[in-house]
Design an enzyme around this catalytic site. Structure first.
Site, mmCIF file in Angstrom:
data_model
loop_
_atom_site.group_PDB
_atom_site.id
_atom_site.type_symbol
_atom_site.label_atom_id
_atom_site.label_comp_id
_atom_site.label_asym_id
_atom_site.label_seq_id
_atom_site.Cartn_x
_atom_site.Cartn_y
_atom_site.Cartn_z
ATOM 1 N N GLY A 14 0.818 -1.206 0.000
ATOM 2 C CA GLY A 14 0.000 0.000 0.000
ATOM 3 C C GLY A 14 0.845 1.247 0.000
ATOM 4 N N GLY A 16 0.552 5.100 1.576
ATOM 5 C CA GLY A 16 -0.217 6.016 2.416
ATOM 6 C C GLY A 16 0.140 7.431 2.029
ATOM 7 C CG PHE A 18 3.313 10.959 5.652
ATOM 8 C CD1 PHE A 18 3.234 12.192 5.014
ATOM 9 C CD2 PHE A 18 2.693 10.800 6.879
ATOM 10 C CE1 PHE A 18 2.552 13.242 5.592
ATOM 11 C CE2 PHE A 18 2.017 11.856 7.464
ATOM 12 C CZ PHE A 18 1.948 13.079 6.827
ATOM 13 N N GLY A 19 4.403 7.423 3.078
ATOM 14 C CA GLY A 19 5.392 6.456 2.635
ATOM 15 C C GLY A 19 4.715 5.321 1.929
ATOM 16 C CE LYS A 36 3.656 4.443 7.781
ATOM 17 N NZ LYS A 36 2.548 4.663 8.745
ATOM 18 C CG ASP A 132 -5.035 8.803 10.774
ATOM 19 O OD1 ASP A 132 -6.109 9.292 10.363
ATOM 20 O OD2 ASP A 132 -4.073 8.549 10.030
HETATM 21 P P1 ADP Z 1 0.110 5.862 6.244
HETATM 22 O O1 ADP Z 1 0.600 6.443 7.539
HETATM 23 O O2 ADP Z 1 0.835 6.409 5.078
HETATM 24 O O3 ADP Z 1 -1.394 5.932 6.130
HETATM 25 P P2 ADP Z 1 -0.164 3.058 6.959
HETATM 26 O O4 ADP Z 1 0.713 2.577 8.085
HETATM 27 O O5 ADP Z 1 -1.577 3.330 7.317
HETATM 28 O O6 ADP Z 1 0.538 4.315 6.273
HETATM 29 O O7 ADP Z 1 -0.119 2.004 5.761
HETATM 30 C C1 ADP Z 1 -0.758 2.285 4.514
HETATM 31 C C2 ADP Z 1 -1.531 1.061 4.012
HETATM 32 O O8 ADP Z 1 -0.623 -0.053 3.832
HETATM 33 C C3 ADP Z 1 -2.598 0.540 4.995
HETATM 34 O O9 ADP Z 1 -3.821 1.239 4.845
HETATM 35 C C4 ADP Z 1 -2.694 -0.926 4.589
HETATM 36 O O10 ADP Z 1 -3.495 -1.097 3.435
HETATM 37 C C5 ADP Z 1 -1.248 -1.270 4.219
HETATM 38 N N1 ADP Z 1 -0.551 -1.833 5.409
HETATM 39 C C6 ADP Z 1 0.086 -1.124 6.366
HETATM 40 N N2 ADP Z 1 0.606 -1.909 7.312
HETATM 41 C C7 ADP Z 1 0.302 -3.174 6.960
HETATM 42 C C8 ADP Z 1 0.547 -4.476 7.558
HETATM 43 N N3 ADP Z 1 1.227 -4.577 8.707
HETATM 44 N N4 ADP Z 1 0.052 -5.558 6.933
HETATM 45 C C9 ADP Z 1 -0.640 -5.442 5.778
HETATM 46 N N5 ADP Z 1 -0.914 -4.264 5.167
HETATM 47 C C10 ADP Z 1 -0.447 -3.130 5.751
HETATM 48 MG MG MG Z 2 -2.768 4.953 7.328
HETATM 49 MG MG MG Z 3 -0.143 7.477 9.142
#
Ligand code: ADP
Ligand code: MG
Ligand code: MG
Length: 279
Positions: A14, A16, A18-19, A36, A132
């Site tokens: 995925g 998001g 930021f990253g 991440k 969040d």
């Molecule tokens: P951001 O801070 O940019 O929103 P997230 O930590 O929410 O980043 O991660 C973005 C997306 O990546 C999540 O909405 C999910 O779909 C996927 N993702 C993040 N962490 C995991 C994980 N541990 N396992 C599976 N998918 C993940």
């Molecule tokens: Mg997120």
């Molecule tokens: Mg976030």
């Protein structure tokens, strides 16, 4: 991606705000992990406080319903946060792509809700508010389908706040999930009570397949007015029990002091129905 140490990249999970998040295998124990990646340099410098909190807070939490942090390291380009992999993906994607009308039957919504509240109660007890909470930040341990139902995992502590810090004032989060006191901005608010508003928005969205406070037109600020008044409708076409509507009406309360506290959510008749042992 150079510099991933003992991890072998398997694909993307995925992106998001930021990253991005990649799937990788830890070659030491063969475990699948999610990593991440936050770009080093200006990004980390600008968001240092948030990045530090994300790591400190998520790293201090250890619970079946919170995504576990495994390790943090740097590559030439990124700050890398390795964490438990949730193979079912996020709940937003699941509802959008795998559910008719993008909603869950009430009994399934209750199961997800119970796990969310139990995980969040643990975070709050440890002093951490997420700030969040939304469908994109709720992950499923495994895909839905054959076999046992997945377990819910709260992720993304990028906007989290510890109660030992000065009380929250910054309007962070995602607009359609933001509590009235956060939308107002400028004055202090209790971040844990603001989380409970978002829990109400999540419950509504799981049940009805639409947001409680949404603008009819894009770029319309109508939703902010509705949020501040806690003005929402329940679609008459979707069956919902009196109990769940009562709980929603206690969560989506504009005045945070009048909102149902988490201990009372856990005593609410709708919450208690079919509560599996150790949900
Ligand atoms: P951001 O801070 O940019 O929103 P997230 O930590 O929410 O980043 O991660 C973005 C997306 O990546 C999540 O909405 C999910 O779909 C996927 N993702 C993040 N962490 C995991 C994980 N541990 N396992 C599976 N998918 C993940
Ligand atoms: Mg997120
Ligand atoms: Mg976030």
């Amino acid at each position: 991606i150079p510099g991933l140490l003992h991890y072998r990249q398997m694909g993307g999970l995925g992106t998001g705000a930021f990253g991005r998040v990649i799937l990788a295998r830890d070659t030491r124990d063969n475990a699948l992990v999610a990593i991440k990646l936050l770009p080093r340099g200006d990004f980390i410098a600008t968001f240092k406080t948030y990045v530090m909190r994300e790591i400190m807070h998520q790293g201090s939490l250890w619970h079946p319903h919170v995504v576990a942090l495994r390790e943090v390291f740097t590559t030439p380009q990124y700050l890398a946060i390795a964490m438990e992999y949730a193979a079912g993906g996020d709940l937003f994607r699941h509802l959008r792509h795998e559910r008719p009308a993008q909603r869950l039957p009430e009994a399934e919504a209750r199961r997800v809700f119970q796990q969310l509240v139990i995980g969040l109660d643990y975070c709050h007890t440890r002093g951490v508010a997420n700030r969040d909470l939304k469908l994109e930040n709720l992950l499923l341990s495994t895909p839905y389908g054959n076999g046992a139902a997945p377990s819910l995992k709260i992720c993304d502590f990028g906007y989290s706040k510890h109660e030992l810090n000065s009380s929250a004032k910054t309007g962070v989060g995602t607009p359609i999930y933001m509590a009235p006191e956060v939308i107002y901005g400028g004055s202090k608010y209790n971040a844990k009570l603001a989380d409970l508003w978002s829990v109400g928005v999540i419950l509504y969205t799981m049940l009805f397949g639409q947001y409680p406070f949404a603008a009819a037109q894009p770029n319309d600020c109508e939703y902010a007015r509705k949020i501040i008044k806690a003005e929402y409708d329940v679609p008459p076409s979707v069956p919902a029990s009196a109990d769940v509507l009562d709980l929603l009406a206690r969560l989506l309360v504009a005045d945070p002091r009048q909102r149902i506290p988490i201990a009372e959510i856990m005593q609410h008749p709708w919450f208690l129905r079919d509560l599996p042992l150790g949900a």
